[in-house]
Motif scaffolding. Structure first.
Motif, PDB file in Angstrom:
ATOM      1  N   ILE A 129       1.745 -22.765  22.978  1.00  7.79           N
ATOM      2  CA  ILE A 129       1.097 -23.977  23.490  1.00  7.79           C
ATOM      3  C   ILE A 129       1.991 -24.654  24.523  1.00  7.79           C
ATOM      4  O   ILE A 129       1.515 -25.072  25.585  1.00  7.79           O
ATOM      5  CB  ILE A 129       0.742 -24.931  22.331  1.00  7.79           C
ATOM      6  CG1 ILE A 129      -0.415 -24.342  21.515  1.00  7.79           C
ATOM      7  CG2 ILE A 129       0.385 -26.325  22.850  1.00  7.79           C
ATOM      8  CD1 ILE A 129      -0.705 -25.086  20.217  1.00  7.79           C
ATOM      9  N   ALA A 130       3.289 -24.736  24.229  1.00 11.15           N
ATOM     10  CA  ALA A 130       4.230 -25.363  25.169  1.00 11.15           C
ATOM     11  C   ALA A 130       4.259 -24.593  26.491  1.00 11.15           C
ATOM     12  O   ALA A 130       4.263 -25.205  27.576  1.00 11.15           O
ATOM     13  CB  ALA A 130       5.627 -25.430  24.557  1.00 11.15           C
ATOM     14  N   LYS A 131       4.276 -23.257  26.429  1.00 12.98           N
ATOM     15  CA  LYS A 131       4.256 -22.434  27.645  1.00 12.98           C
ATOM     16  C   LYS A 131       2.974 -22.664  28.446  1.00 12.98           C
ATOM     17  O   LYS A 131       3.001 -22.808  29.656  1.00 12.98           O
ATOM     18  CB  LYS A 131       4.346 -20.951  27.286  1.00 12.98           C
ATOM     19  CG  LYS A 131       5.712 -20.371  27.254  1.00 12.98           C
ATOM     20  CD  LYS A 131       5.589 -18.897  26.902  1.00 12.98           C
ATOM     21  CE  LYS A 131       6.693 -18.113  27.495  1.00 12.98           C
ATOM     22  NZ  LYS A 131       6.644 -16.702  27.061  1.00 12.98           N
ATOM     23  N   ALA A 132       1.852 -22.683  27.733  1.00 10.32           N
ATOM     24  CA  ALA A 132       0.560 -22.876  28.395  1.00 10.32           C
ATOM     25  C   ALA A 132       0.486 -24.251  29.047  1.00 10.32           C
ATOM     26  O   ALA A 132      -0.027 -24.399  30.156  1.00 10.32           O
ATOM     27  CB  ALA A 132      -0.576 -22.681  27.398  1.00 10.32           C
ATOM     28  N   LYS A 133       1.019 -25.265  28.375  1.00  9.69           N
ATOM     29  CA  LYS A 133       1.032 -26.614  28.947  1.00  9.69           C
ATOM     30  C   LYS A 133       1.887 -26.659  30.206  1.00  9.69           C
ATOM     31  O   LYS A 133       1.503 -27.257  31.210  1.00  9.69           O
ATOM     32  CB  LYS A 133       1.558 -27.631  27.924  1.00  9.69           C
ATOM     33  CG  LYS A 133       0.537 -28.038  26.896  1.00  9.69           C
ATOM     34  CD  LYS A 133       1.110 -29.079  25.945  1.00  9.69           C
ATOM     35  CE  LYS A 133       0.078 -29.527  24.932  1.00  9.69           C
ATOM     36  NZ  LYS A 133       0.625 -30.510  23.983  1.00  9.69           N
ATOM     37  N   ALA A 134       3.064 -26.008  30.132  1.00  8.60           N
ATOM     38  CA  ALA A 134       3.969 -25.981  31.282  1.00  8.60           C
ATOM     39  C   ALA A 134       3.323 -25.267  32.473  1.00  8.60           C
ATOM     40  O   ALA A 134       3.549 -25.638  33.626  1.00  8.60           O
ATOM     41  CB  ALA A 134       5.280 -25.296  30.897  1.00  8.60           C
ATOM     42  N   ALA A 135       2.506 -24.273  32.187  1.00 12.30           N
ATOM     43  CA  ALA A 135       1.830 -23.523  33.249  1.00 12.30           C
ATOM     44  C   ALA A 135       0.535 -24.209  33.694  1.00 12.30           C
ATOM     45  O   ALA A 135      -0.137 -23.740  34.602  1.00 12.30           O
ATOM     46  CB  ALA A 135       1.523 -22.102  32.769  1.00 12.30           C
ATOM     47  N   GLY A 136       0.203 -25.301  33.022  1.00 12.75           N
ATOM     48  CA  GLY A 136      -1.008 -26.036  33.369  1.00 12.75           C
ATOM     49  C   GLY A 136      -2.289 -25.379  32.891  1.00 12.75           C
ATOM     50  O   GLY A 136      -3.374 -25.706  33.349  1.00 12.75           O
ATOM     51  N   VAL A 137      -2.156 -24.440  31.953  1.00 10.01           N
ATOM     52  CA  VAL A 137      -3.310 -23.706  31.454  1.00 10.01           C
ATOM     53  C   VAL A 137      -3.914 -24.389  30.228  1.00 10.01           C
ATOM     54  O   VAL A 137      -5.115 -24.431  30.066  1.00 10.01           O
ATOM     55  CB  VAL A 137      -2.914 -22.248  31.103  1.00 10.01           C
ATOM     56  CG1 VAL A 137      -4.075 -21.481  30.525  1.00 10.01           C
ATOM     57  CG2 VAL A 137      -2.370 -21.554  32.331  1.00 10.01           C
ATOM     58  N   LYS A 139      -5.122 -27.293  28.089  1.00  8.63           N
ATOM     59  CA  LYS A 139      -5.612 -28.661  28.308  1.00  8.63           C
ATOM     60  C   LYS A 139      -5.885 -29.373  26.993  1.00  8.63           C
ATOM     61  O   LYS A 139      -6.252 -30.536  26.996  1.00  8.63           O
ATOM     62  CB  LYS A 139      -6.911 -28.638  29.123  1.00  8.63           C
ATOM     63  CG  LYS A 139      -6.805 -27.898  30.433  1.00  8.63           C
ATOM     64  CD  LYS A 139      -5.883 -28.586  31.393  1.00  8.63           C
ATOM     65  CE  LYS A 139      -5.872 -27.837  32.716  1.00  8.63           C
ATOM     66  NZ  LYS A 139      -4.725 -28.078  33.509  1.00  8.63           N
ATOM     67  N   GLY A 140      -5.771 -28.660  25.878  1.00  5.20           N
ATOM     68  CA  GLY A 140      -6.082 -29.257  24.593  1.00  5.20           C
ATOM     69  C   GLY A 140      -7.565 -29.197  24.309  1.00  5.20           C
ATOM     70  O   GLY A 140      -8.344 -28.627  25.066  1.00  5.20           O
ATOM     71  N   ARG A 141      -7.939 -29.814  23.226  1.00  2.08           N
ATOM     72  CA  ARG A 141      -9.345 -29.834  22.837  1.00  2.08           C
ATOM     73  C   ARG A 141     -10.132 -30.711  23.801  1.00  2.08           C
ATOM     74  O   ARG A 141      -9.663 -31.774  24.192  1.00  2.08           O
ATOM     75  CB  ARG A 141      -9.450 -30.394  21.416  1.00  2.08           C
ATOM     76  CG  ARG A 141     -10.799 -30.192  20.791  1.00  2.08           C
ATOM     77  CD  ARG A 141     -10.839 -30.774  19.425  1.00  2.08           C
ATOM     78  NE  ARG A 141     -11.396 -32.122  19.555  1.00  2.08           N
ATOM     79  CZ  ARG A 141     -11.554 -32.964  18.579  1.00  2.08           C
ATOM     80  NH1 ARG A 141     -11.162 -32.643  17.388  1.00  2.08           N
ATOM     81  NH2 ARG A 141     -12.089 -34.136  18.778  1.00  2.08           N
ATOM     82  N   PRO A 142     -11.325 -30.305  24.184  1.00  2.27           N
ATOM     83  CA  PRO A 142     -12.130 -31.130  25.089  1.00  2.27           C
ATOM     84  C   PRO A 142     -12.444 -32.478  24.449  1.00  2.27           C
ATOM     85  O   PRO A 142     -12.655 -32.564  23.236  1.00  2.27           O
ATOM     86  CB  PRO A 142     -13.409 -30.326  25.293  1.00  2.27           C
ATOM     87  CG  PRO A 142     -13.145 -28.973  24.760  1.00  2.27           C
ATOM     88  CD  PRO A 142     -11.977 -29.059  23.845  1.00  2.27           C
ATOM     89  N   ALA A 143     -12.501 -33.517  25.254  1.00  3.27           N
ATOM     90  CA  ALA A 143     -12.798 -34.850  24.760  1.00  3.27           C
ATOM     91  C   ALA A 143     -14.198 -34.901  24.181  1.00  3.27           C
ATOM     92  O   ALA A 143     -15.143 -34.356  24.756  1.00  3.27           O
ATOM     93  CB  ALA A 143     -12.655 -35.862  25.889  1.00  3.27           C
ATOM     94  N   THR A 144     -14.316 -35.550  23.038  1.00  2.00           N
ATOM     95  CA  THR A 144     -15.630 -35.690  22.408  1.00  2.00           C
ATOM     96  C   THR A 144     -16.141 -37.121  22.530  1.00  2.00           C
ATOM     97  O   THR A 144     -17.262 -37.400  22.145  1.00  2.00           O
ATOM     98  CB  THR A 144     -15.563 -35.300  20.920  1.00  2.00           C
ATOM     99  OG1 THR A 144     -14.571 -36.103  20.290  1.00  2.00           O
ATOM    100  CG2 THR A 144     -15.229 -33.834  20.747  1.00  2.00           C
ATOM    101  N   ILE A 145     -15.303 -37.987  23.051  1.00  2.00           N
ATOM    102  CA  ILE A 145     -15.664 -39.405  23.189  1.00  2.00           C
ATOM    103  C   ILE A 145     -15.680 -39.760  24.667  1.00  2.00           C
ATOM    104  O   ILE A 145     -14.761 -39.416  25.412  1.00  2.00           O
ATOM    105  CB  ILE A 145     -14.640 -40.278  22.439  1.00  2.00           C
ATOM    106  CG1 ILE A 145     -14.696 -39.948  20.945  1.00  2.00           C
ATOM    107  CG2 ILE A 145     -14.904 -41.762  22.673  1.00  2.00           C
ATOM    108  CD1 ILE A 145     -13.538 -40.479  20.161  1.00  2.00           C
ATOM    109  N   ASP A 146     -16.693 -40.472  25.076  1.00  2.00           N
ATOM    110  CA  ASP A 146     -16.805 -40.931  26.451  1.00  2.00           C
ATOM    111  C   ASP A 146     -16.211 -42.344  26.534  1.00  2.00           C
ATOM    112  O   ASP A 146     -16.861 -43.313  26.138  1.00  2.00           O
ATOM    113  CB  ASP A 146     -18.275 -40.934  26.874  1.00  2.00           C
ATOM    114  CG  ASP A 146     -18.480 -41.387  28.319  1.00  2.00           C
ATOM    115  OD1 ASP A 146     -17.483 -41.696  28.999  1.00  2.00           O
ATOM    116  OD2 ASP A 146     -19.646 -41.426  28.753  1.00  2.00           O
ATOM    117  N   PRO A 147     -14.971 -42.467  27.052  1.00  2.00           N
ATOM    118  CA  PRO A 147     -14.325 -43.784  27.107  1.00  2.00           C
ATOM    119  C   PRO A 147     -15.123 -44.793  27.938  1.00  2.00           C
ATOM    120  O   PRO A 147     -15.123 -45.987  27.642  1.00  2.00           O
ATOM    121  CB  PRO A 147     -12.966 -43.511  27.757  1.00  2.00           C
ATOM    122  CG  PRO A 147     -12.757 -42.044  27.658  1.00  2.00           C
ATOM    123  CD  PRO A 147     -14.105 -41.416  27.572  1.00  2.00           C
TER     124      PRO A 147
END
Length: 183
Positions: A129-137, A139-147
């Protein structure tokens, strides 16, 4: 004396067939199985059911100790519960005999290795996960709440509890969405 089999896999994509066949071949008259993580005994209804109805002289049979528990603490708790009821534990693929000191030691070693394997898997996952984040790949779980919708309802004079109920979300999520707005 009954031989009660217990099979477990972690995810719905995995198959229990091999375990169930091995348990029946081992003479289990009752076989219970579930698809749930072994990292905790929480949420394992079939295991809880077995531990509730197992009787003196009965034997809990698993194919391997890691099918029963992935932490040494949970494994020891299960073995203590079995012992308190006068029942024993057997693994078809591992030489476990909880009636001897050597057998108990071997069981604990297998439990330690199962927990170690779980911890290694978690570390590798976090590294990935850390590698993927560093590579910008990643993004985490998609947002389920519309702020924006939360802020809109707030502007209409609704309170946090009302917004949460209207959007079927938790109040904490409402507060997080509101904290994200520029004041």
């Amino acid at each position: 004396m009954a031989a009660i089999g217990y099979g477990r896999v972690s995810s719905t994509g995995q198959d229990l067939t091999v375990q169930l066949q091995a348990l029946k071949a081992a003479g289990c008259t009752i076989v219970r199985a579930e698809k749930v993580s072994g990292t905790s005994t929480q949420g394992r209804a079939e295991l809880a059911s077995i531990l509730e109805f197992i009787r003196e002289g009965d034997e809990l049979v698993v194919t391997r100790v890691d099918r029963l528990a992935r932490s040494i603490g949970d494994l020891q708790d299960i073995v203590r519960a079995l012992k308190a009821r006068g029942a024993t534990l057997r693994a078809t693929e591992q030489p476990i005999d909880t009636s001897t000191a050597a057998g108990k030691c071997f069981l604990d070693m297998l439990g330690v290795f199962a927990e170690f394997e779980t911890n290694l898997r978690r570390e590798r996952q976090m590294e990935g996960i850390a590698k993927a984040k560093a590579a910008g790949v990643y993004k985490g779980r998609p947002a389920t709440i519309d702020p924006e919708k939360v802020r809109e309802l707030r502007a209409q004079g609704m309170g946090a509890s009302e917004i949460a109920k209207a959007l079927k979300i938790g109040r904490a999520s409402v507060y997080r969405a509101l904290d994200g707005q520029a004041s």
